[in-house]
Scaffold this motif. Structure first.
Motif, PDB file in Angstrom:
ATOM      1  N   THR A 198      52.676  37.966  42.370  1.00 28.39           N
ATOM      2  CA  THR A 198      51.770  37.186  43.219  1.00 28.39           C
ATOM      3  C   THR A 198      52.169  35.723  43.216  1.00 28.39           C
ATOM      4  OG1 THR A 198      50.210  36.822  41.420  1.00 28.39           O
ATOM      5  CG2 THR A 198      49.840  38.754  42.806  1.00 28.39           C
ATOM      6  N   PRO A 214      45.711  35.380  39.558  1.00 30.89           N
ATOM      7  CA  PRO A 214      44.485  36.114  39.886  1.00 30.89           C
ATOM      8  C   PRO A 214      43.260  35.361  39.373  1.00 30.89           C
ATOM      9  CG  PRO A 214      45.783  37.278  38.235  1.00 30.89           C
ATOM     10  CD  PRO A 214      46.566  36.081  38.633  1.00 30.89           C
ATOM     11  N   ARG A 241      38.737  36.536  34.721  1.00 29.39           N
ATOM     12  CA  ARG A 241      37.683  37.511  34.405  1.00 29.39           C
ATOM     13  C   ARG A 241      36.873  36.935  33.249  1.00 29.39           C
ATOM     14  NH1 ARG A 241      39.290  43.177  35.118  1.00 29.39           N
ATOM     15  NH2 ARG A 241      40.335  43.232  37.126  1.00 29.39           N
ATOM     16  N   ALA A 265      47.765  49.288  32.554  1.00 25.13           N
ATOM     17  CA  ALA A 265      46.709  48.289  32.456  1.00 25.13           C
ATOM     18  C   ALA A 265      46.662  47.730  31.036  1.00 25.13           C
ATOM     19  CB  ALA A 265      45.360  48.892  32.816  1.00 25.13           C
ATOM     20  N   ILE A 305      42.356  45.205  32.686  1.00 22.42           N
ATOM     21  CA  ILE A 305      43.157  44.445  33.638  1.00 22.42           C
ATOM     22  C   ILE A 305      44.251  45.375  34.156  1.00 22.42           C
ATOM     23  CG2 ILE A 305      44.597  42.406  33.992  1.00 22.42           C
ATOM     24  CD1 ILE A 305      41.686  41.743  33.236  1.00 22.42           C
ATOM     25  N   ALA A 306      44.037  45.951  35.329  1.00 22.67           N
ATOM     26  CA  ALA A 306      45.007  46.880  35.914  1.00 22.67           C
ATOM     27  C   ALA A 306      46.169  46.102  36.520  1.00 22.67           C
ATOM     28  CB  ALA A 306      44.335  47.732  36.979  1.00 22.67           C
ATOM     29  N   ASP A 307      47.380  46.626  36.337  1.00 21.66           N
ATOM     30  CA  ASP A 307      48.569  45.979  36.897  1.00 21.66           C
ATOM     31  C   ASP A 307      48.412  45.724  38.393  1.00 21.66           C
ATOM     32  OD1 ASP A 307      49.550  46.290  34.338  1.00 21.66           O
ATOM     33  OD2 ASP A 307      51.124  47.711  34.890  1.00 21.66           O
ATOM     34  N   ALA A 308      47.921  46.709  39.131  1.00 23.21           N
ATOM     35  CA  ALA A 308      47.789  46.589  40.589  1.00 23.21           C
ATOM     36  C   ALA A 308      46.830  45.460  40.959  1.00 23.21           C
ATOM     37  CB  ALA A 308      47.309  47.908  41.183  1.00 23.21           C
ATOM     38  N   ASP A 309      45.740  45.319  40.230  1.00 22.92           N
ATOM     39  CA  ASP A 309      44.764  44.259  40.513  1.00 22.92           C
ATOM     40  C   ASP A 309      45.296  42.880  40.151  1.00 22.92           C
ATOM     41  OD1 ASP A 309      43.049  46.274  41.271  1.00 22.92           O
ATOM     42  OD2 ASP A 309      41.912  46.250  39.388  1.00 22.92           O
ATOM     43  N   TRP A 310      46.163  42.825  39.166  1.00 20.30           N
ATOM     44  CA  TRP A 310      46.664  41.550  38.644  1.00 20.30           C
ATOM     45  C   TRP A 310      48.020  41.180  39.255  1.00 20.30           C
ATOM     46  CZ3 TRP A 310      42.819  39.357  36.103  1.00 20.30           C
ATOM     47  CH2 TRP A 310      43.039  38.238  35.311  1.00 20.30           C
TER      48      TRP A 310
END
Length: 104
Positions: free
Chosen positions: A47, A51, A54, A75, A92-97
């Motif tokens: 990214t 992100p 949290r 994750a 903390i999921a890899d896809a979300d982060w």
């Protein structure tokens, strides 16, 4: 001891190279901290911006705080422990982060 409220904040460093976990007391003083370099898990951030942080609050009467970070199923599981008892947990999921495996 008396009941205290703690705030666990999970973020990423500015260089997007590591997961940062800080636990603050009611006075915003850091009580516990953990740093997890992504390269230790063959991960990299994809990214352009970090992100959103949290945050999780926990109230407890404890003498020892500890942060444990484990890797499970693509994750990070971040646990806040007080006197060895789980007070809070964040996944903390890899896809979300925005993390990808560099060995894939």
């Amino acid at each position: 001891m008396s009941m205290e409220t703690y705030r666990m904040v999970i973020t990423e460093d500015e260089a997007a190279e590591e997961l940062l976990v800080d636990v603050y007391n009611i006075d915003d003083v850091i009580e516990a901290t953990e740093r997890v370099p992504y390269e230790e898990y063959a991960l990299t951030s994809t990214t352009e911006s970090s992100p959103d942080a949290r945050e999780t609050d926990a109230t407890a009467d404890v003498t020892i705080l500890d942060v444990q970070v484990t890797r499970v199923e693509e994750a990070f599981e971040v646990r806040l422990l007080g006197d060895r008892e789980e007070l809070a947990v964040e996944r903390i999921a890899d896809a979300d982060w925005g993390l990808t495996n560099t060995e894939a």
